[in-house]
Design an enzyme around this catalytic site. Structure first.
Site, short mmCIF file in Angstrom:
data_model
loop_
_atom_site.label_atom_id
_atom_site.label_comp_id
_atom_site.label_asym_id
_atom_site.label_seq_id
_atom_site.Cartn_x
_atom_site.Cartn_y
_atom_site.Cartn_z
N ASP A 276 -54.22 21.98 -46.25
CA ASP A 276 -53.45 21.87 -45.02
C ASP A 276 -54.13 22.73 -43.96
O ASP A 276 -54.62 23.83 -44.25
CB ASP A 276 -52.02 22.38 -45.26
CG ASP A 276 -51.07 21.98 -44.12
OD1 ASP A 276 -50.21 21.12 -44.35
OD2 ASP A 276 -51.21 22.54 -43.01
N HIS B 214 -45.05 18.76 -45.16
CA HIS B 214 -46.48 18.96 -45.43
C HIS B 214 -46.86 18.46 -46.83
O HIS B 214 -47.96 17.96 -47.03
CB HIS B 214 -46.83 20.44 -45.29
CG HIS B 214 -46.67 20.95 -43.89
ND1 HIS B 214 -47.73 21.14 -43.04
CD2 HIS B 214 -45.57 21.26 -43.17
CE1 HIS B 214 -47.30 21.57 -41.87
NE2 HIS B 214 -45.98 21.66 -41.92
C1 UDX Z 1 -41.74 19.74 -40.61
C2 UDX Z 1 -41.60 19.96 -39.11
O1 UDX Z 1 -40.23 20.00 -38.76
C3 UDX Z 1 -42.31 18.87 -38.38
O2 UDX Z 1 -42.16 19.07 -37.01
C4 UDX Z 1 -43.77 18.84 -38.77
O3 UDX Z 1 -44.41 17.78 -38.10
C5 UDX Z 1 -43.89 18.68 -40.26
O4 UDX Z 1 -43.13 19.67 -40.93
P1 UDX Z 1 -39.75 18.00 -41.31
O5 UDX Z 1 -38.72 18.64 -40.49
O6 UDX Z 1 -39.55 18.01 -42.72
O7 UDX Z 1 -41.22 18.52 -41.04
O8 UDX Z 1 -39.87 16.49 -40.71
P2 UDX Z 1 -40.87 15.34 -41.01
O9 UDX Z 1 -42.27 15.66 -40.64
O10 UDX Z 1 -40.30 14.17 -40.33
O11 UDX Z 1 -40.83 15.14 -42.58
C6 UDX Z 1 -39.66 14.80 -43.26
C7 UDX Z 1 -40.02 13.97 -44.46
O12 UDX Z 1 -38.89 13.91 -45.30
C8 UDX Z 1 -40.41 12.54 -44.11
O13 UDX Z 1 -41.53 12.13 -44.85
C9 UDX Z 1 -39.18 11.72 -44.52
O14 UDX Z 1 -39.47 10.43 -45.00
C10 UDX Z 1 -38.61 12.56 -45.63
N1 UDX Z 1 -37.16 12.36 -45.72
C11 UDX Z 1 -36.35 12.70 -44.68
C12 UDX Z 1 -36.64 11.80 -46.86
O15 UDX Z 1 -37.38 11.47 -47.79
N2 UDX Z 1 -35.31 11.61 -46.91
C13 UDX Z 1 -34.46 11.93 -45.92
O16 UDX Z 1 -33.26 11.72 -46.07
C14 UDX Z 1 -34.99 12.51 -44.75
#
Ligand code: UDX
Length: 458
Positions: free
Chosen positions: A123, A25
């Site tokens: 948000d 987020h």
């Molecule tokens: C959470 C929920 O799991 C997701 O379903 C919802 O849509 C948003 O909040 P998250 O699990 O963190 O999110 O997944 P995601 O929404 O994909 O966000 C992860 C972020 O971390 C992405 O922007 C990605 O680029 C970043 N990331 C991930 C990194 O910078 N490095 C990494 O190694 C892995």
């Protein structure tokens, strides 16, 4: 990719942004903040101390910490910092945050500066902020960090509950088509992990939907061509204006990363042939048990494809990092890191596919870079995003949480060669690119957002 910031612009309007304190987020809210700054607005970010952003990466923004500044407040200080328990903050803040947010906003509105505060953007899950903004006559826009498709499904929870999907006793109904959502099966709804529209999470989501509908506008991290039918429904059902902007096309999320990003694998990646490496990452909150972790390990080895795997510390339950990994596993086949600059990785020509949990940021980053996916949702909106990518956009192989080495290896081998899926991914990226050109849907959406915010006189 990073937009130029216009440091010489004389800024006359300030926007207050208030993200949820979780990686998935924080990233889109700070991408939006960068975008609005590049359009000439001053930026104030309200944030909790928990998961606080790296303020030094944003010297051009003002940060104000609220809601958990008091170490004596036991409603918050006793909450866990990791795992699902960390999300309980959302209930506490939504229930008790009204007065503090109002007080903070009053202070900001009273500041004697040349600039005028135009609006607050929060948000969508900070549903309590709507009544605060209303009480101050301050326009509140909402940033919804997941897809339009997901929002529409969440808005249908009471119907799903009445139909018995959320707490299903009859397992023969798992493959039944979901009422109003032909692309979904009842098993996708169960995967959301919510038992009732009236339990704490169900109520929070229903408040999120309600307060989003009465907000002054909704900003979506998406683009029209990705979710056109859903946009039509949203525009029909909600009076507030909608703005669809694919943030990863403007800024990467690197500067808002809460974890340090490892870049040491880039020399290795640079030497891999084009489209040959599988990138594996399951986001910032997921966990697997050791048995499933080892099935993933064997699936990767059995596929005989090179891989770059992000194993976040804490991903394997009961281990601090990758202790259960068999000796000599990685070899020259791949690299394992704790955290990576994900979008830069996805943009690298050596990457052939992305095995993802389908958090919306990861999903959209993959779409924006034209990378085909293996879809393994864990919970919440991920299940909806994965189904949409598999059955509507047709840019991925649906694997689910099948932690079984043969199935994993089969999915990997398929995604690396399936020309239909890979072509669909390339076409979708092209559509995203076209949408950003002058006259394109995302370009126009951003322009109208800027004009809309500029029209507020407060
Ligand atoms: C959470 C929920 O799991 C997701 O379903 C919802 O849509 C948003 O909040 P998250 O699990 O963190 O999110 O997944 P995601 O929404 O994909 O966000 C992860 C972020 O971390 C992405 O922007 C990605 O680029 C970043 N990331 C991930 C990194 O910078 N490095 C990494 O190694 C892995």
């Amino acid at each position: 990719m990073e937009s130029q910031t216009e440091t010489t612009v004389r800024r006359q309007r300030r926007i207050i942004l208030f993200p949820l304190p979780f990686q998935g987020h924080i990233n889109p809210m700070l991408q939006l903040a960068n975008l609005l700054y590049s359009k000439g607005f001053s930026i104030t970010i309200l944030h909790t101390n928990f998961n606080k952003p790296k303020t030094s990466n944003y010297p051009h923004f003002t940060f104000r910490f609220i809601l958990d500044n008091d170490p004596q407040d036991q409603r918050i200080s006793n909450l866990p910092s990791h795992g699902m328990g960390a999300f309980n903050r959302l209930f506490v803040f939504n229930e008790h945050g009204h007065n503090e947010l109002r007080h903070e906003l009053e202070l900001l509105l009273a500041l004697e500066e040349d600039e005028q505060v135009s609006c607050i953007i929060t948000d969508a899950l900070w549903h309590f902020s709507q009544s605060v903004a209303d009480s101050l006559n301050l326009p509140r826009l909402v940033l919804r960090t997941s897809s339009l498709f997901c929002f529409l499904a969440y808005a249908s929870f009471p119907v799903f509950d009445d139909l018995g999907y959320l707490n299903l006793a009859d397992q023969t109904r798992l493959d039944e088509q979901v009422a109003g959502f032909p692309v979904l099966k009842v098993k996708d709804i169960i995967k959301l992990g919510f038992k009732s529209s009236k339990d704490p999470i169900g109520l929070m989501l229903s408040n999120m939907v309600k307060q989003t509908k009465v907000s002054s506008g909704i900003i979506w991290n998406s683009f029209k061509e990705l979710e056109e039918p859903e946009l039509e429904t949203v525009c029909r059902d909600i009076r507030a204006p909608n703005f669809l902007i694919p943030f990863p096309k403007h800024f990467t999320a690197s500067s808002s990363s809460l974890l340090d990003q490892d870049r040491s694998f880039f020399p290795w990646l640079d030497h891999q042939p084009p489209n040959s490496v599988l990138y594996v990452s399951f986001g910032s909150t997921t966990e697997v048990n050791e048995k499933d972790f080892l099935e993933i390990v064997h699936g990767l080895v059995d596929s005989k494809k090179s891989f770059l795997w992000v194993v976040r510390p804490g991903f394997v339950k009961g281990s601090s990092w990758i202790e259960p990994l068999p000796d000599g596993f990685v070899g020259e086949w791949g690299r394992i890191v704790k955290w990576a600059p994900q979008q830069e990785v996805l943009a690298h020509e050596a990457i052939g596919a992305f095995w993802t949990h389908n958090g919306w940021n990861s999903t959209l980053e993959s779409v924006c870079e034209g990378v085909a996916m293996i879809l393994s949702p864990f919970m919440g909106d991920q299940a909806l995003n994965a189904r949409y990518m598999s059955d509507v956009s047709k840019v991925g192989v649906y694997l689910g949480n099948v932690w079984e080495r043969q199935e994993i290896a089969k999915a990997i081998r398929r995604v690396m060669v399936d020309e239909d899926i890979r072509e669909n991914a390339r076409v979708l990226k092209q559509k995203a690119n076209v949408s950003l050109m002058k006259g394109g849907s995302s370009y126009e959406s951003l322009e109208s957002l800027v004009a809309y915010i500029s029209s507020f006189s407060f």
